[in-house]
Design a protein around this motif. Structure first.
Motif, short mmCIF file in Angstrom:
data_model
loop_
_atom_site.label_atom_id
_atom_site.label_comp_id
_atom_site.label_asym_id
_atom_site.label_seq_id
_atom_site.Cartn_x
_atom_site.Cartn_y
_atom_site.Cartn_z
N LEU A 301 -22.60 -22.34 24.67
CA LEU A 301 -21.77 -21.96 23.67
C LEU A 301 -21.95 -22.77 22.37
CD1 LEU A 301 -19.29 -20.47 22.54
CD2 LEU A 301 -17.89 -22.07 23.71
N THR A 302 -22.50 -24.03 22.68
CA THR A 302 -22.78 -24.82 21.45
C THR A 302 -23.67 -23.97 20.54
OG1 THR A 302 -21.91 -26.91 22.60
CG2 THR A 302 -23.45 -27.24 20.58
N GLY A 303 -25.00 -23.72 21.41
CA GLY A 303 -26.09 -23.26 20.52
C GLY A 303 -25.45 -21.58 20.10
N GLY A 304 -24.71 -21.06 20.67
CA GLY A 304 -24.06 -19.78 19.67
C GLY A 304 -23.34 -20.02 18.65
N LEU A 305 -22.63 -21.23 18.81
CA LEU A 305 -21.68 -21.58 17.57
C LEU A 305 -22.58 -21.81 16.44
CD1 LEU A 305 -18.70 -23.61 19.39
CD2 LEU A 305 -18.60 -20.97 18.20
N PHE A 306 -23.62 -22.81 16.73
CA PHE A 306 -24.53 -23.20 15.86
C PHE A 306 -25.32 -22.06 15.07
CE2 PHE A 306 -24.70 -27.58 17.63
CZ PHE A 306 -23.95 -28.23 16.78
N ASP A 307 -25.59 -21.01 15.90
CA ASP A 307 -26.15 -19.69 15.32
C ASP A 307 -25.29 -19.11 14.33
OD1 ASP A 307 -28.17 -19.91 17.23
OD2 ASP A 307 -27.41 -18.24 18.34
N THR A 308 -23.99 -19.09 14.75
CA THR A 308 -22.93 -18.53 13.91
C THR A 308 -22.76 -19.02 12.61
OG1 THR A 308 -21.61 -17.76 15.98
CG2 THR A 308 -20.41 -17.74 14.02
N PHE A 309 -22.60 -20.48 12.62
CA PHE A 309 -22.27 -21.26 11.34
C PHE A 309 -23.24 -20.94 10.21
CE2 PHE A 309 -20.27 -24.52 14.61
CZ PHE A 309 -19.07 -23.53 14.64
N VAL A 310 -24.34 -20.69 10.61
CA VAL A 310 -25.55 -20.40 9.73
C VAL A 310 -25.46 -18.97 9.42
CG1 VAL A 310 -26.54 -22.44 9.86
CG2 VAL A 310 -27.18 -20.61 11.10
N LEU A 311 -25.44 -18.25 10.45
CA LEU A 311 -25.72 -16.50 10.19
C LEU A 311 -24.83 -15.95 9.45
CD1 LEU A 311 -27.15 -13.87 10.93
CD2 LEU A 311 -25.98 -13.97 12.91
N ARG A 335 -33.34 -20.88 14.60
CA ARG A 335 -32.53 -21.19 15.67
C ARG A 335 -33.33 -20.60 17.15
NH1 ARG A 335 -29.28 -24.15 15.42
NH2 ARG A 335 -28.33 -23.08 17.48
N HIS A 336 -34.18 -19.96 16.83
CA HIS A 336 -35.48 -19.75 17.92
C HIS A 336 -35.94 -21.25 18.44
CE1 HIS A 336 -39.23 -18.87 20.03
NE2 HIS A 336 -38.78 -17.83 20.47
N ARG A 337 -36.39 -21.88 17.14
CA ARG A 337 -37.05 -23.13 17.63
C ARG A 337 -36.12 -24.13 18.11
NH1 ARG A 337 -36.82 -28.00 15.89
NH2 ARG A 337 -35.12 -27.67 14.44
N VAL A 338 -34.70 -24.35 17.68
CA VAL A 338 -33.91 -25.18 18.40
C VAL A 338 -33.63 -24.79 19.78
CG1 VAL A 338 -31.53 -25.77 18.03
CG2 VAL A 338 -32.78 -25.60 16.01
N PHE A 339 -33.71 -23.80 20.02
CA PHE A 339 -33.41 -23.16 21.53
C PHE A 339 -34.64 -23.61 22.41
CE2 PHE A 339 -33.62 -20.56 25.30
CZ PHE A 339 -32.73 -20.87 25.84
N VAL A 340 -35.76 -23.32 21.78
CA VAL A 340 -36.95 -23.55 22.77
C VAL A 340 -37.45 -25.19 22.74
CG1 VAL A 340 -39.46 -23.17 22.64
CG2 VAL A 340 -37.99 -21.34 22.09
N GLU A 341 -37.08 -25.66 21.78
CA GLU A 341 -37.31 -27.21 21.82
C GLU A 341 -36.40 -28.32 21.97
OE1 GLU A 341 -38.88 -28.13 17.88
OE2 GLU A 341 -40.45 -26.68 17.67
#
Length: 399
Positions: A301-311, A335-341
């Motif tokens: 959910l943290t990653g999804g929220l960080f997607d949301t805030f910029v998208l 956002r792809h980079r953040v998830f993978v790395e």
């Protein structure tokens, strides 16, 4: 002529908060969801400190903090040895504005955001609308949906797919979901039990290859409130026997298992998967539709929220003509980079430590690392800053 409206598929936290951000920017937005209303089964419930500023910017933080509660403490318990290591977020005090996590069921956050969204005449939420096809050209996206009144189509300038790991939007645009599915079944339960009276921290991790668990307080309601107790079991066991086997788990871990009252429970599969990109023309992916991880560290959910805030900010700028569409490609890449790395390896390591710790030497190494966090303030701050590194700063500053 380009259509300036936006469709959002999925009325979970990521979908509704994207819609809220767009509505606050004056953009007409319609949310479609296949469910009859807000989903209330046990799901994500912890919002890391680094995500709270974004909730504030969207105008929902104060209500969320009032309805849920704020906490700082963590505890790790090695089941086989009985060792306990406890530390908290207090070293962040004076370094960040909100040095605590928020505990609140995601359904409650959705309800708060829906109430805010209802104040915008340009926003609409349509339940029982199931996406069955997505088509697009250079100017617009057309979505075919099944509704209680038959098959309908909706057209907009842009589409955000926030419809979860089994995303119909992602599948409709032909994007694969690369990665793997864990062989275990997760069982998430909401229970009433006097955890605090028995010395459990508000976030407690039981480290063990058989009885590993994540235990977290959910609210401060009368009667002791709800706690989330999540554990693993073999996927080979029949799903219809989960409830019958549950007391065995409680007897192994809790000092007074007869006091457990199970309010809700839900079994589900765990994945480490990601789409190769989060933009396909006028279709954008966010949250679990774009990437999914096991929930052991609360990073999904943290990653999804960080997607949301910029998208939502970037898409609003594109619609208003103050940013080029290339900012949406930047969203996809970053956002792809953040998830993978960051997100994927961190969540995988946490799951392995909590649920797959069978080697005594590895257990000692893991507990030694945790002991250091309890005694070395700088090491703890470095660890706590991991979630901040998962955040993407605003992408529209250059436009």
């Amino acid at each position: 002529m380009t259509d300036d409206t936006v469709l959002v598929v999925g009325a979970g936290p990521v979908g509704i908060l994207n819609a809220l951000g767009l509505a606050r920017a004056g953009i007409p937005v319609t949310v479609l969801d296949r469910a009859p209303g807000v989903v209330r089964s046990p799901r994500a419930a912890i919002y890391h400190w680094a995500a709270l500023d974004g909730l504030e910017r969207l105008g929902v933080y104060e209500q969320a903090a009032t309805r849920g509660f704020l906490k700082q403490d963590y505890e790790y318990r090695a089941y086989k040895t009985g060792e306990r290591v406890r530390f908290g977020l207090d070293p962040l005090e004076g370094l960040v504005e909100r040095p605590y996590n928020l505990h609140l069921g995601q359904g409650a956050l959705v309800e708060i955001a829906l109430a805010e969204l209802a104040a915008h005449d340009s926003a609409t939420v349509l339940w029982q609308h199931t996406v069955v096809a997505v088509d697009q050209d250079d100017d617009r996206v057309t979505v075919t949906v099944e509704t209680p009144d038959g098959v309908r189509t909706s057209t907009a300038g842009w589409l955000i797919g926030a419809d979860g790991a089994s995303s119909a939007v992602r599948k409709a645009v032909g994007l694969p979901f690369e990665g793997f599915t864990w062989p275990e079944r997760f069982v998430a339960t909401n229970v009433r039990y006097p955890f605090a009276e028995h010395g459990f921290a508000q976030s407690t991790f039981i480290v063990d290859d058989v009885y590993g668990a994540v235990i977290a307080k959910l609210d401060d309601s009368a009667g002791g409130g709800l706690w989330r107790y999540t554990y693993c079991e073999s996927q080979d066991l029949p799903e219809d026997g989960v409830l019958d086997r549950m007391p065995d788990v409680h007897r192994a871990v809790l000092p007074t298992p007869a006091e457990v009252e199970v309010a809700e429970w839900a079994p589900y599969r765990m994945h480490q998967r990601v789409a190769p990109r989060f933009r396909e023309g006028r279709v954008l992916l966010a949250g679990d539709a774009a990437h999914v991880t096991n929930p052991s560290g609360g990073l999904g959910l943290t990653g999804g929220l960080f997607d949301t805030f910029v998208l939502q900010e970037a898409l609003a700028a594109v619609v208003h003509g103050t940013a080029d569409q290339s900012v949406l490609d930047a969203y996809s890449r970053e956002r792809h980079r953040v998830f993978v790395e960051l997100v994927d390896p961190a969540a995988t390591a946490i799951k392995k430590m909590i649920f797959h710790n069978s080697d005594p030497e590895q257990l000692e190494r893991d507990m030694a690392g945790l002991r250091r966090l309890a005694t070395d303030r700088d090491a703890l701050i470095e660890r706590l800053m991991l979630t901040k590194r998962m955040e993407t700063p605003s992408l529209i500053g250059a436009w």
